[in-house]
Design an enzyme around this catalytic site. Structure first.
Site, PDB file in Angstrom:
ATOM      1  N   ASP A 148     -11.635  18.253 -19.667  1.00 52.84           N
ATOM      2  CA  ASP A 148     -12.124  19.777 -19.108  1.00 52.84           C
ATOM      3  C   ASP A 148     -10.934  19.845 -18.275  1.00 52.84           C
ATOM      4  O   ASP A 148     -11.526  20.961 -16.832  1.00 52.84           O
ATOM      5  CB  ASP A 148     -13.160  20.147 -18.560  1.00 52.84           C
ATOM      6  CG  ASP A 148     -14.109  21.028 -17.677  1.00 52.84           C
ATOM      7  OD1 ASP A 148     -13.907  22.212 -17.997  1.00 52.84           O
ATOM      8  OD2 ASP A 148     -14.867  20.960 -16.123  1.00 52.84           O
ATOM      9  N   CYS A 263     -34.410  22.427 -16.673  1.00 52.25           N
ATOM     10  CA  CYS A 263     -34.719  22.829 -18.089  1.00 52.25           C
ATOM     11  C   CYS A 263     -35.572  21.242 -18.405  1.00 52.25           C
ATOM     12  O   CYS A 263     -35.482  20.273 -18.355  1.00 52.25           O
ATOM     13  CB  CYS A 263     -33.129  22.419 -18.636  1.00 52.25           C
ATOM     14  SG  CYS A 263     -33.047  21.972 -20.562  1.00 52.25           S
TER      15      CYS A 263
END
Length: 357
Positions: A148, A263
């Protein structure tokens, strides 16, 4: 045999989730990235368009010899916490609050991934060890570990390599107990490796992340508007913020976990919980620090991404968002209103004005 050996070598370094995909381009990911840039949804990260989107979605643009990509996912729960006990008293206190206590005074939240050594550093170390092991086995793994920090679409590659699927909140959702609380990394290799098939699971009709996002930043399934995203507003957003932006962050001072917290995939996930930091000591501690002193204090943690001025700006906004400000708090804000950084001064002025109404 080769594929099994890659998993065995990865497990040596705590990388239990491993996938392999080919190094062909990712046209769908590129189209999605360019559409977001064109629509302005990337805010000041519009540099992700053009040639950058091509590099991000084509492993061969990084290494023409690349034929395969080894992608890994490492659980937040296994994050390297070394060094936190060497931080100043404030951060030691904050770490203790994660384990068994809540700060008695107004507190701000720090995203889970920031708890411990910066994942860019910690995961890169593990990937570099894996790459060395692969080379020792005769597999020509590249010298560069992608974590990343370079334009490579690790999430799309991880999904194609069978580690999970892209959720409607744009995170990679894995079948592992870690859920989406994972760091991603990748290695390129010129070897033609057996590839893993993408998983067939998807989010179905679930839209909890869309309805749960505090700022409505998930404007459609798989589509984030960074201009409204708390993670962007607290970390990437430079300089002075508008009033609604300061209000929108709530008590988050670095990142945001809400779309992952709601979630269902994460219902049984192993994770550390958010880091709650007492705001008044944090502001008082940050005020006199210069850039070098701040970097020395936070060491190799993700907090260096925001820097002293943005973290201070965020803490001031979170304090104002938390309700009535104490006399001690107002004194700190008056001090901050004379800070050398304009974004800190203006945030303090806004907080003082808010307290007077």
């Amino acid at each position: 045999m080769i594929r099994q050996r890659i998993s065995e070598l990865a497990a040596r370094h705590g990388l239990e989730l491993v996938g392999v995909t080919d190094a062909s381009p990712l046209p769908d990911a590129r189209a999605h990235m360019e559409a977001s840039v064109a629509a302005g949804r990337m805010a000041r990260m519009d540099w992700m368009g053009g040639d950058r989107s091509v590099r991000a979605t084509d492993p061969a643009a990084h290494d023409r010899s690349a034929r395969s990509v080894v992608v890994v996912a490492a659980s937040y729960a296994g994050a390297d916490r070394r060094g936190w006990d060497q931080r100043p008293d404030l951060l030691r206190e904050a770490l203790a609050s994660v384990l068994d206590q809540e700060p008695a005074e107004p507190a701000g939240r720090i995203a889970r991934y920031a708890l411990g050594t910066d994942y860019h550093v910690a995961l890169r170390e593990r990937l570099e060890l894996l790459a060395a092991d692969l080379r020792a086995e005769g597999l020509p793994a590249g010298e560069v570990a992608y974590v990343d920090d370079r334009p490579l679409a690790e999430r799309a590659l991880a999904a194609r390599g069978g580690l999970g699927w892209i959720g409607k909140n744009s995170n990679l959702l894995t079948h592992a107990r870690a859920g989406s609380w994972v760091f991603l990394g990748a290695l390129l290799t010129s070897a033609e490796l057996p590839t893993d098939a993408p998983v067939r699971t998807n989010c179905g009709s679930c839209t909890r992340c869309l309805s749960g996002c505090p700022t409505g930043a998930i404007v459609a399934p798989y589509t984030i508007d960074a201009r409204r995203c708390i993670s962007y507003l607290t970390i990437e957003h430079p300089g002075v913020r508008r009033e609604w932006e300061a209000t929108a962050i709530g008590d988050w001072i670095f990142g945001c976990d809400v779309c992952q917290e709601v979630c269902p995939v994460n219902a049984e996930a192993d994770d550390t919980g958010p880091l709650r930091v007492p705001l008044l000591p944090l502001i008082e501690w940050l005020l006199p620090l210069g850039t070098r002193a701040f970097v020395r204090a936070v060491g190799q943690t993700a907090l260096t991404r925001a820097g002293r001025h943005r973290l201070l700006r965020n803490a001031i906004a979170a304090l104002a968002n938390g309700g009535p400000i104490s006399t001690d708090g107002l004194e700190l804000l008056e001090h901050a209103a004379r800070d050398r950084r304009v974004e800190v001064r203006q945030q303090a002025e806004w907080a003082i004005a808010s307290a007077q109404h």
